[in-house]
Design a protein around this motif. Structure first.
Motif, short mmCIF file in Angstrom:
data_model
loop_
_atom_site.label_atom_id
_atom_site.label_comp_id
_atom_site.label_asym_id
_atom_site.label_seq_id
_atom_site.Cartn_x
_atom_site.Cartn_y
_atom_site.Cartn_z
N GLN A 330 0.81 -1.21 0.00
CA GLN A 330 0.00 0.00 0.00
C GLN A 330 0.85 1.26 0.00
N MET A 331 2.05 1.22 0.60
CA MET A 331 2.87 2.43 0.63
C MET A 331 3.45 2.78 -0.75
N LEU A 332 3.29 1.88 -1.73
CA LEU A 332 3.77 2.16 -3.07
C LEU A 332 2.88 3.14 -3.81
N ARG A 333 1.67 3.34 -3.33
CA ARG A 333 0.69 4.11 -4.08
C ARG A 333 1.14 5.55 -4.32
N VAL A 334 1.55 6.25 -3.28
CA VAL A 334 1.93 7.66 -3.42
C VAL A 334 3.19 7.83 -4.28
N SER A 392 -4.91 -3.50 -2.97
CA SER A 392 -6.08 -2.62 -2.89
C SER A 392 -6.41 -2.09 -4.28
N ALA A 393 -7.65 -1.66 -4.45
CA ALA A 393 -8.08 -1.11 -5.73
C ALA A 393 -7.26 0.12 -6.15
N PRO A 394 -6.92 1.04 -5.22
CA PRO A 394 -6.09 2.18 -5.65
C PRO A 394 -4.72 1.76 -6.18
N SER A 478 -12.43 3.57 -14.20
CA SER A 478 -12.33 4.81 -13.45
C SER A 478 -11.67 5.88 -14.32
N PRO A 479 -11.74 7.15 -13.92
CA PRO A 479 -11.03 8.19 -14.68
C PRO A 479 -9.55 7.90 -14.86
N ARG A 480 -8.91 7.33 -13.83
CA ARG A 480 -7.50 6.98 -13.96
C ARG A 480 -7.31 5.86 -14.99
N ALA A 481 -8.25 4.90 -15.03
CA ALA A 481 -8.16 3.82 -16.01
C ALA A 481 -8.34 4.35 -17.43
N ILE A 482 -9.22 5.31 -17.60
CA ILE A 482 -9.41 5.92 -18.92
C ILE A 482 -8.13 6.60 -19.38
N SER A 483 -7.54 7.37 -18.46
CA SER A 483 -6.27 8.04 -18.77
C SER A 483 -5.19 7.01 -19.09
N SER A 484 -5.19 5.90 -18.35
CA SER A 484 -4.20 4.85 -18.58
C SER A 484 -4.35 4.24 -19.97
N CYS A 485 -5.58 3.99 -20.38
CA CYS A 485 -5.82 3.41 -21.71
C CYS A 485 -5.32 4.34 -22.81
N ILE A 486 -5.56 5.64 -22.64
CA ILE A 486 -5.12 6.60 -23.64
C ILE A 486 -3.59 6.62 -23.73
N LYS A 487 -2.92 6.59 -22.58
CA LYS A 487 -1.45 6.63 -22.58
C LYS A 487 -0.85 5.36 -23.16
N VAL A 488 -1.44 4.21 -22.84
CA VAL A 488 -0.94 2.95 -23.41
C VAL A 488 -1.18 2.93 -24.92
N ALA A 489 -2.35 3.42 -25.36
CA ALA A 489 -2.61 3.50 -26.80
C ALA A 489 -1.60 4.41 -27.49
N ARG A 490 -1.22 5.50 -26.81
CA ARG A 490 -0.21 6.40 -27.37
C ARG A 490 1.14 5.67 -27.53
N THR A 491 1.47 4.84 -26.54
CA THR A 491 2.72 4.08 -26.62
C THR A 491 2.67 3.06 -27.75
N VAL A 492 1.54 2.37 -27.91
CA VAL A 492 1.41 1.39 -29.00
C VAL A 492 1.56 2.07 -30.34
N ALA A 493 0.96 3.26 -30.48
CA ALA A 493 1.11 4.01 -31.72
C ALA A 493 2.56 4.44 -31.94
N ASP A 494 3.25 4.83 -30.86
CA ASP A 494 4.65 5.22 -30.99
C ASP A 494 5.52 4.04 -31.41
N ILE A 495 5.22 2.85 -30.91
CA ILE A 495 5.98 1.66 -31.31
C ILE A 495 5.88 1.44 -32.81
N GLU A 496 4.71 1.71 -33.36
CA GLU A 496 4.52 1.57 -34.81
C GLU A 496 5.02 2.78 -35.58
N GLY A 497 5.31 3.87 -34.87
CA GLY A 497 5.74 5.09 -35.54
C GLY A 497 4.60 5.86 -36.15
N VAL A 498 3.38 5.70 -35.59
CA VAL A 498 2.18 6.35 -36.12
C VAL A 498 1.89 7.61 -35.30
#
Length: 523
Positions: A330-334, A392-394, A478-498
């Protein structure tokens, strides 16, 4: 000439002014300035070292002051500055004033023979001194290359007290490593791919040896390209730990700016090797499951760095993560969110950088057979629930990539699961492409993008937004999960050079976020 030394405390530390005065009275040595036992014992060590080095010890009463007086001083690194302070003061009283005029940083432990032993924290001390305008230092010869990695500082590596005393009079002994040499300093046999450096592929770090785990290898490629956190779920012996332990082979070499803060932390911990004075290989820390909170986050009287700070700009790998104490997890969260950790001890506090990437390997249940097609899980629903309550969920919400790893013995066609990923060298090509784009675009990894930076660099079209909205409604992101999906999608696009995130990129990001396997526990 003014002699300074260094007292470590946390990440910052403080310079200590070493002053010596000779006065009339019964010959004795008085040491003031809130010194601990090791520093007090330096009186006997430096006195014996001075005499055994052929110098005359002053016959007057010697007063040694370490200021600021309210700062506790510890360690044997004060031996050499105190000895040089006594010798220089004695020489001045005798009429010898040929010492250099500028201030100087001195660190080193003395043997009774007068030889100098290495000490820890030299890189941190020299960097602190340089920030205060002190550009000349005397350190043990074993620590000299470590000190020279601080740009512009003139360093003398002393092997004995006699050598160090001569350096107080002659500036020709000092050497400053040029900036061009620092830029060319690289670990041996580095490989450059598209302008991005990778370490040499050592034996045991070849992903081509792994069969049937294409999904996990793809997730590790995305994690290395964007700095995303990852959890691998699977039965014992399925290969998740083996695959993650090969991660250093696909993690790019640190830039000079990244390496400086890592080197400072490792110097404070006493982990710098003479053969590797500047840490360019990203740290890969694997603490044991019995690690305490202090061992992970740091602590002690002087706030020593913990595992998460030692993993700064690198990886913290928790193998069998469910076996760690719940309080440790749990102390890893912050730190995961902020990239730093604040430690407070005895009225003082320090802030360590802790910009680490978290990789975890965990069994799906206590017996490890949950979701297996060929084995029976003997765990009750309650025991499985208690097992996962440690996460924990967080905490899990901060993990971008979740992979369920099937046992190879349960797969009918191992080669069909390769998903185009072959050798370590081929995996590196996509990572190099993504890292180069990120360094040119915003200078930080995609996993560290702020909300404003996401809006600027992760623009998505209407069709991509519909795909994301559908996943949000279906999986309750959650809002954090939505942000996470966008950032991972950005990385996948970068791997392809798109340049533009497309539907397939978002679909892959969502698949890793929802765990992508109905047999695994929902996390």
């Amino acid at each position: 000439m003014q002699i300074y030394s260094f007292s470590p405390f946390g990440y910052e530390g403080a310079l200590v002014n070493v002053e010596v005065d000779l006065r009339r009275g019964i010959p004795a040595i008085d040491l003031v300035g809130l010194a601990d036992g090791a520093v007090k014992e330096s009186r006997e060590r430096m006195q014996a070292a001075i005499r055994n080095s052929g110098f005359d010890f002053p016959q007057e009463r010697v007063l040694i002051s370490l200021s600021p007086a309210d700062l506790r001083k510890e360690g044997a690194g004060f031996d050499l500055p105190i000895a040089l302070g006594v010798l220089s003061k004695g020489a001045e009283v005798g009429g010898d004033e040929g010492f250099i005029s500028e201030s100087i940083l001195v660190m080193g432990e003395l043997e009774l023979s007068g030889r100098i032993r290495p000490v820890k924290g030299v890189h941190a001390a020299v960097a602190t001194a340089a920030s205060c305008g002190i550009m000349r230092c005397i350190v043990p010869a074993q620590n000299a290359e470590e000190a020279r990695e601080v740009a512009g500082v003139h360093v003398f590596g002393a092997t004995s007290l006699e050598d160090a005393f001569r350096a107080l009079k002659d500036t020709s002994f000092y050497e400053a490593k040029g900036q061009s040499l620092r830029e060319n300093f690289l670990p041996p046999d580095c490989v450059e791919i598209d302008g991005v450096l990778f370490p040499k592929i050592e034996a045991g770090y070849e992903y081509g040896e792994i069969k049937g785990q294409g999904q996990l290898i793809r997730a590790l490629q995305i994690a290395a390209a964007g700095g995303h956190n990852l959890i691998a779920l699977g039965a014992p012996g399925c290969g998740k730990t083996m695959a993650i332990q090969k991660f250093p082979a696909i993690n790019p070499v640190l830039t000079l700016e990244e390496a400086q803060s890592v080197t400072r932390i490792w110097s404070l911990a006493g982990l710098i090797k003479p053969s590797q004075p500047l840490i360019r290989i990203p740290p890969f820390r694997i603490p044991h499951q019995t690690a305490s909170i202090e061992g992970i986050c740091g602590g002690g009287i002087n706030c020593r760095p913990g595992e998460i700070s030692l993993a700064h700009n690198g990886v913290l790998f928790l193998d069998e993560a469910a076996e760690f104490r719940s309080s440790v997890l749990q102390m890893l969260r912050v730190p995961l969110e902020s990239g730093s950790i604040t430690l407070s001890r005895a009225g003082r506090s320090t802030v360590y950088p802790a910009n680490f990437q978290l990789l975890m390997a965990v069994n799906p249940c206590p017996c490890g057979n949950y979701g297996s097609k060929t084995k029976i899980c003997l765990c009750s629903a309650k025991s499985v629930d208690q097992y996962w309550k440690k996460f924990s969920a967080p905490l899990l919400d901060r993990v971008d990539l979740r992979v369920f790893v099937e046992n190879q013995s349960e797969k009918t066609d191992l080669d069909s699961d390769r998903e185009g990923l072959r050798t370590t060298e081929e995996i590196r090509e996509g990572i190099a492409r993504a890292v180069k784009i990120q360094r040119k675009r915003q200078g930080i990894k995609n996993s560290r993008l702020s909300p404003q930076e996401i809006l600027e660099t992760c623009k998505i079209g209407t069709d991509v937004q519909k795909t994301l909205d559908s996943a949000v409604n279906r999986y309750g992101f959650s809002p954090r999960a939505i942000s996470s999906c966008i950032k991972v999608a950005r990385t996948v696009a970068d791997i392809e050079g798109v340049d533009v995130i497309q539907v397939r990129h978002m679909e892959e990001a969502i698949s890793f976020r929802k765990l992508c396997n109905d047999m695994a526990p929902e996390i």
